[in-house]
Structures are given as C-alpha cells and as structure tokens.
Scaffold this motif. Structure first.
Motif, PDB file in Angstrom:
ATOM      1  N   VAL A 446     -22.533  -8.289 -47.621  1.00 53.57           N
ATOM      2  CA  VAL A 446     -21.836  -9.046 -48.661  1.00 53.57           C
ATOM      3  C   VAL A 446     -20.520  -9.556 -48.088  1.00 53.57           C
ATOM      4  N   LEU A 447     -20.279 -10.849 -48.244  1.00 54.15           N
ATOM      5  CA  LEU A 447     -19.022 -11.449 -47.811  1.00 54.15           C
ATOM      6  C   LEU A 447     -18.419 -12.174 -49.007  1.00 54.15           C
ATOM      7  N   LEU A 448     -17.231 -11.780 -49.395  1.00 52.19           N
ATOM      8  CA  LEU A 448     -16.576 -12.353 -50.567  1.00 52.19           C
ATOM      9  C   LEU A 448     -15.431 -13.251 -50.145  1.00 52.19           C
ATOM     10  N   CYS A 467     -26.705 -14.672 -42.551  1.00 53.75           N
ATOM     11  CA  CYS A 467     -27.824 -13.904 -43.117  1.00 53.75           C
ATOM     12  C   CYS A 467     -27.368 -12.918 -44.184  1.00 53.75           C
ATOM     13  N   CYS A 468     -26.388 -13.310 -44.960  1.00 56.59           N
ATOM     14  CA  CYS A 468     -25.947 -12.477 -46.082  1.00 56.59           C
ATOM     15  C   CYS A 468     -25.345 -13.398 -47.132  1.00 56.59           C
ATOM     16  N   PRO A 469     -25.359 -12.978 -48.397  1.00 59.61           N
ATOM     17  CA  PRO A 469     -24.768 -13.821 -49.429  1.00 59.61           C
ATOM     18  C   PRO A 469     -23.260 -13.957 -49.248  1.00 59.61           C
ATOM     19  N   VAL A 470     -22.773 -15.165 -49.432  1.00 58.53           N
ATOM     20  CA  VAL A 470     -21.340 -15.437 -49.369  1.00 58.53           C
ATOM     21  C   VAL A 470     -20.928 -15.919 -50.754  1.00 58.53           C
ATOM     22  N   GLU A 487     -22.710 -14.112 -58.685  1.00 62.98           N
ATOM     23  CA  GLU A 487     -23.741 -13.090 -58.591  1.00 62.98           C
ATOM     24  C   GLU A 487     -24.267 -13.016 -57.159  1.00 62.98           C
ATOM     25  N   TYR A 488     -24.699 -11.847 -56.768  1.00 61.33           N
ATOM     26  CA  TYR A 488     -25.211 -11.585 -55.414  1.00 61.33           C
ATOM     27  C   TYR A 488     -26.297 -12.592 -55.017  1.00 61.33           C
ATOM     28  N   TRP A 489     -27.164 -12.959 -55.949  1.00 64.67           N
ATOM     29  CA  TRP A 489     -28.328 -13.778 -55.644  1.00 64.67           C
ATOM     30  C   TRP A 489     -28.107 -15.250 -55.944  1.00 64.67           C
TER      31      TRP A 489
END
Length: 719
Positions: A446-448, A467-470, A487-489
C-alpha cells in the motif's frame, strides 16, 4: 494513461500471441476461483463495477451533504479500542499486546566520505549498516524515562515543550514521553529558518526544547539570544557530552543523560498526571505556504479519531507490516501515519529522502539504500517524490533498446487493461516490473499519497509499475490529516476517495468562483470537514480561529478548507480548485494556478513549475525548474551550447521550453488564456532549504513572488 506504441508489427503479434497462450493456459483453473471471488461481497470487480459502488452518501439526501462513509451513516467513529482515548494509553496498549516485537529501527553510519563531482561540487556520501531495533517494551521504557527526566528538569504538565529535529526514532520517543506526561508538544520543521524558529518558540513560551546536534549548531545556536525564555536543550545524539561556547543560562543535556535522570528511583516515582482526551497533545505549526506559520492546537482525541479513520481504510493492517518513515514528523501526515502503525504493532524503520533508495543522493555507489534493506510493506509519499520516480523510470525506458522498450510498453498497456477489468498480471509483474518495484524494496503493498494533488499519469504509472495500489488521501493540519482516502481497490485517478469513518464532508456554495451544490452533473463547492478529528483552532489567534472553524447546532466542529471539490455519484470527492489559487485576469477570465501547474508538471521537461498571474494583466507567466537531462538534450538538438546555468539564462532556451510547455498544455485541453505566455528557467531546484517550498513540497507563492520579482517585471514589460 496508455504509453504510446510505435512498435514492430511482428513483435506486437508475438507479444499478443504469448499473452493469448498464457491467458488460455491459466483461464480454466482460475475461472472457478475468480467466479467465487466475484460472487463474494468483498470482490473488487472491474473499474466500471467498482465505480458504481457507493463509498459515501448524503445523510440528509441533499446535494450539499453532509456526506458520510456508507459504513458510518449512524455515527462517526472516534476510537480504535474501548477506553483507549489518549495517545499514552494507545502506546501502552500496543506495548502490552506486542512487547517483544520490533517497534522503531535506525541504520548506523558505517562510513562517511566526501565525493567530488565533475563540476567541482562536493557531495557527502554514506555507507549504512543494518537496522537496529527497539522493541515495543523498550521504546515504552525509553519514553517513560525521558518524560520523568524532563519533569525532573522542571517541565510541567500543560506547559509547552518544543521539538526541532529530523525524522528519526528519537523524535517519536520524545513525542510519546510528552504525551505520557501531558506536555503539549510544539513541532517545528527541521528546515525552518531562524526567524520562524524564534517566532514559534516565543509564541509558545517554550523553556525546554528537544533537538539534534546538527540543528543545534547550524540553526538554533544563532537565535538563542532571541528566545530569552529558553533554558534547557535536550540533544538526541549521544555525543558530545560537553557544550562550550553557549550563552549563560542555557543548559544542554544529551537525551540519554535525561533518561538516566528519569530512571533514578527518586525521579521514577514522580507523580505522572495523565492527560485527558480533551487536553492538547500537539501544537503543530503549519508549513506556511500562504504566509506566517500558524500553530494548530491538536488534542489527544483529535489524533485518536484521525488514526481511527485512517486505519479503517488500510486493509489487513497488522504487526506483520513494516512502514518506512522519512517524511517530516512535524507534518501531520507522517505523524498520524506512524501512530496508525504503532496502534497496530507494525514496525517503523527510519530513513530520509537522501538515503531512501540505492540511487539516492547520499548513498555511496554500490551500497544499499534504506528501502532495499528494510523492504517496507507500507509507505506514505508526497506527489513531488512520486513524480520524481515516474520521470526517472520513464527516462530509463527511453534509453532502452528497441526490443526492451517495446516489451515494456506492451506489458504496461496490457496490465493497464487488465487492472481496469479487475484482474491481476503475475507474469508481467514478475518479469517486466520487478526491477521498478524493487526501487521501493519489492514488498510494498500500500502506498498512500497526500499533501498535494497527484497527477493521473503518475498515479496510473505507480499502480502499474509498483504492483501495488497507490491511493490518494486528502486532509489538512486543521483536520488532523484526516478527510478522505481512496478505497484499496479503487484504481480511478484524479479523485481522493470518500470521507473516512471519523468525519463527514459538506459543500458550501462559492458564488464568486461559480461553484454551487446544484451544479450538474456533480454538486460542487467549498469543502467543509466536520467530526471529532477537527482540531481545537489556532494557538493565540482567536479571530482567525473563529473565521475558519465553527460549531453546528449539534455541537460538532467544522473547518472551512478553502479547497473546492465536487462529489461524484459514488460519493467520492474530487478536488477541482482552491479559492486562494484563483486569479481573475484583466479580461475577466479566472485562472486556477494549481490546476495549470498540475497539468504542466506532467511535461517531461518540467521538474517543478509555479504559475503566476497579475490581475492587472491579460496573460499568465511561469517560473520553471527544468529537468536537466531533458533540457540538455533539447539544447543539443538545436545546437545551443553552454553550462547548465548559462542554458537556463539563454532567451532561445526559454522560447524552446515555452513551445514544448504550450504544446503539452493544449494537448491536455487547457484554455489558451491558462497557458503561460512567458517563462523564466531556474537552474536551482526548489527545496525546503531554499525557503521556496514547504517541507511537503508545496509552493510558497509569496516567497516565490519575492524571489522572482525582477523576472515578473521583465515578463510583464516593466509593470
């Protein structure tokens, strides 16, 4: 954002054949699993399906709101655990649950040396060792002893104490010491200049300050005569232990010495008056992008509510996670992110922007940066840092041979298509994007992003290549960093998600700017945030406090953000403007400076840009920090020679860059009146140390205007 394809037809056919074969082979065994997953209520689905799912709804059914997260239509959440309503209780709760797990980690410096560059400049390079860790129990003991030691030095409950220090484990230990003993913590950015430091210390009437050896000697020492109340300086470094040459009346201690003092039996029994949830935990001075920094009073309950909201939006947060801390802890985003991690037993490894990656400026060639060693699973970033990663990788893509570049572009566009359908791409992730993913250690899940708007191009690129949600988030110091998080998705771009479970959002008509909640197809207006995370107001600024904050008929606090947003059908918020960034030109057109800057920063030639407009003029101008590699290439194409500084001062180069910027602006469908007509190239980057941007890399427009005063007069014909 698809990458442009200029590809060999045979190679294109071969790639699609490989993808077809791979899809066919994996389809039969994966179909039943994907069907089960999609039938499950938590399945992610395609972008179209995700976009239809409500993230928030108007509680009263009105277009102006208030809007709440769908899971909190009855009440807002304000605590993570029953009875844990202050930050000292939160830390004690974590230490009780995870006593022996790693808590805070720092790397030791193995060697340090000066490295001379080809241009004659000398850069300091370091080789760092492995991370050394304090367990949760050890960190709690260190904080308790420090708090007791500070009390024995005369620090009293509800009396302000300051911290002026870089992001490191000792910062958080000192903060927890202050939380435990009810010492309101005044936070000051480590990049502040002398006048700003003196202003904060004097306004808060500070007698004790926690700092580092470097900041004491380079920043604090010079202004000691200007802060007469200051008596005690606690230095987090172990050496030296004696401090000659300081004014009489100033006593300097090492942090370890104060901890030993607090551990003595006669001091260990010092009666600790625990804070109430309504007591001030932090007086956080804002980064000051629009003028003199204001101290925001943040209570224990504000922070507890904020981290409750943030934690709910991070999936599967647990003690198995590793967070890398490198942003300023004096910024609300970093402080709350680390406290979220502490509350869930994660470990926090510390870093800095200069040592983050193998290619970072202070890392000696051949040695490893912090992400390579730590391999974090969680990370927060500001758009400036993510834009740099994006541009650096794209530069390397351009340098690839034809086959490599073609493969990368095909894989990128294929994965983008699969993400939009809700599918993963393990083959591409493993064989094409693994090297890009390794830039951040290879395990980031997870990258915020927060602090400023993230461009759609950069967000898409990060989603694909890392390869991760931003996810983007939105919040302010005045709302304790909480507001919204995607949201994550949700892989949509340009939006900042729905409201967190700790707060709600309303829209207020801004008639002057032409924004109303009755606008179609989306309600628009100034964003108001309300809830238990909304802070207590500004320190010693009663009039300003009343202007920006208000309490409604139900006793709930609200904050006028000054940002303009629109609410989409699914309840997601999009930031579309800012009241203070809106300038009316002489002919009556409104120009949103931030909007224009966000568009033009996507141009490969632009590392940073500040757009400026004078209401007495008919056109917009700009100051540009060009990308060195791109500018040198452009100069070479046109036969223009000179040093870096000389190129930035050649009128012909300004005109060439302006032409490229204009094409990028019109391609992005900016209006003609929004496009800068004249620009000034800056050979020097804007950093917090220059005073032209904040620690979160937001532009300081007032300082930039002063810095480029002569250029503004030149570009506006001497007016």
């Amino acid at each position: 954002m698809r990458l442009k394809e200029d590809l060999n037809p045979m190679l294109l056919m071969l790639f699609h054949l490989m993808v077809w074969i791979y899809t066919a082979i994996t389809f039969l065994p994966s179909y039943p699993l994907s069907w089960i997953s999609r039938s499950h209520r938590n399945s992610y689905g395609s972008e179209e399906e995700r976009a239809k799912r409500p993230k928030a709804r108007s509680v009263l059914g009105r277009p102006e709101g208030p809007y709440r997260a769908v899971s909190t239509t009855k009440r807002l959440l304000s605590s993570l655990h029953p009875g844990v309503d202050t930050l000292d209780k939160m830390f004690e709760y974590a230490a009780m649950r995870f006593p022996h797990r790693d808590c805070l980690g720092m790397r030791e410096v193995v060697t340090e040396e000066d490295e001379r560059q080809s241009n004659g400049k000398v850069f300091k390079k370091v080789v760092l060792g492995e991370y050394r860790w304090l367990s949760y129990r050890e960190a709690l003991t260190a904080a308790t002893q420090l708090g007791s030691g500070l009390a024995s030095l005369g620090q009293r409950p509800k009396t302000n104490i300051a911290i002026f220090c870089e992001t490191r484990a000792e910062w958080l230990i000192a903060a927890q010491a202050c939380f435990a003993y009810n010492f309101p913590l005044v936070t000051l950015y480590s990049t502040l200049g002398g006048p700003a430091i003196a202003h904060g210390l004097n306004e808060a009437q500070v007698t004790h300050i926690i700092t580092s050896r470097e900041l004491l000697e380079t920043r604090l020492k010079a202004i000691l005569p200007e802060v007469p109340r200051l008596q005690h300086i606690i230095v987090v470094d172990k050496k030296p232990t004696t401090w000659p040459g300081y004014p009489r009346g100033i006593r300097i201690y090492n942090m370890a010495t104060v901890q030993k003092l607090g551990a003595r039996p006669e001091n260990a029994t010092f009666e600790r008056k625990q804070p109430l949830s309504s007591d001030i935990a932090v007086i956080m001075y804002t980064s000051g992008s629009t003028g003199i920094a204001k101290g925001v009073m943040i209570s224990h309950s504000n922070i507890i509510a904020s981290i409750t909201g943030m934690a709910e939006r991070i999936p599967n947060l647990s003690e198995e996670d590793t967070y890398i801390g490198y942003l300023p802890l004096a910024h609300v985003l970093e402080l709350c992110a680390e406290l979220v991690c502490i509350s869930h037993g994660c470990r926090i490894g510390y870093s800095s922007p200069q040592t983050l990656a193998d290619q970072s400026s202070k890392i000696k060639k051949g040695s490893r940066g912090d992400t390579s060693v730590l391999q974090p699973t969680l990370m927060a970033a500001v758009p400036e840092i993510m834009d740099r990663i994006y541009k650096n990788v794209m530069t390397k893509v351009e340098e690839m041979n034809s086959f490599q570049r073609t493969l990368f572009i095909l894989a990128y566009n294929y994965k983008l298509e699969q993400l939009s359908k809700g599918y993963s791409t393990p083959l591409c992730d493993r064989f094409v994007f693994r090297k890009v993913r390794s830039l951040l250690g290879g395990r980031t899940r997870v990258l915020l992003s927060g602090g400023a708007p993230l461009s759609a191009a950069t967000q898409r690129f990060m989603n694909v290549c890392l390869c991760c949600p931003v996810g983007q988030g939105y919040g302010l110091t005045e709302t304790c960093g909480a507001g919204t998080i995607c949201e994550y998705w949700d892989y949509s771009t340009g939006r900042v998600g729905g409201p967190l479970v700790c707060c709600e959002i309303k829209l207020k008509d801004w008639v002057e700017g032409g924004y109303r909640s009755t606008d179609e197809p989306h309600p628009r207006g100034e964003i108001l945030i309300g809830g238990p995370n909304v802070t207590m107001g500004y320190y010693n600024l009663e009039a300003k406090k009343q202007e920006d904050f208000f309490v409604d008929e139900n006793g709930q606090r609200w904050f006028y953000t000054g940002d303009i947003g629109e609410i989409h059908e699914d309840g997601c918020l999009k930031i579309i403007d800012r009241k203070k960034d809106l300038v009316k030109l002489q002919a009556g057109e409104y120009v949103s400076l931030g909007k224009v800057e966000a568009v033009l920063k996507n141009c490969p030639l632009v590392d940073n840009i500040c757009v400026y407009a004078n209401s007495d003029e008919t056109y917009v101008i700009g100051f540009v920090v060009p990308n060195q590699k791109q500018l040198l290439a452009l100069a070479g194409q046109h036969g223009i020679r000179g040093s870096w500084e000389e190129l930035c001062n050649i009128k012909a180069m300004e005109e060439l860059v302006l032409k490229v910027i204009t094409e990028a602006a019109l391609t992005a469908q900016l209006e003609r009146f929004e496009v800068p007509r004249k620009i000034r190239l800056s050979p020097d980057p804007w950093t917090p140390e220059t005073g032209l941007v904040t620690d979160a890399f937001k532009l300081k427009r007032k300082e930039l205007k002063t810095h480029y005063k002569d250029d503004i007069e030149r570009m506006y014909g001497g007016k």
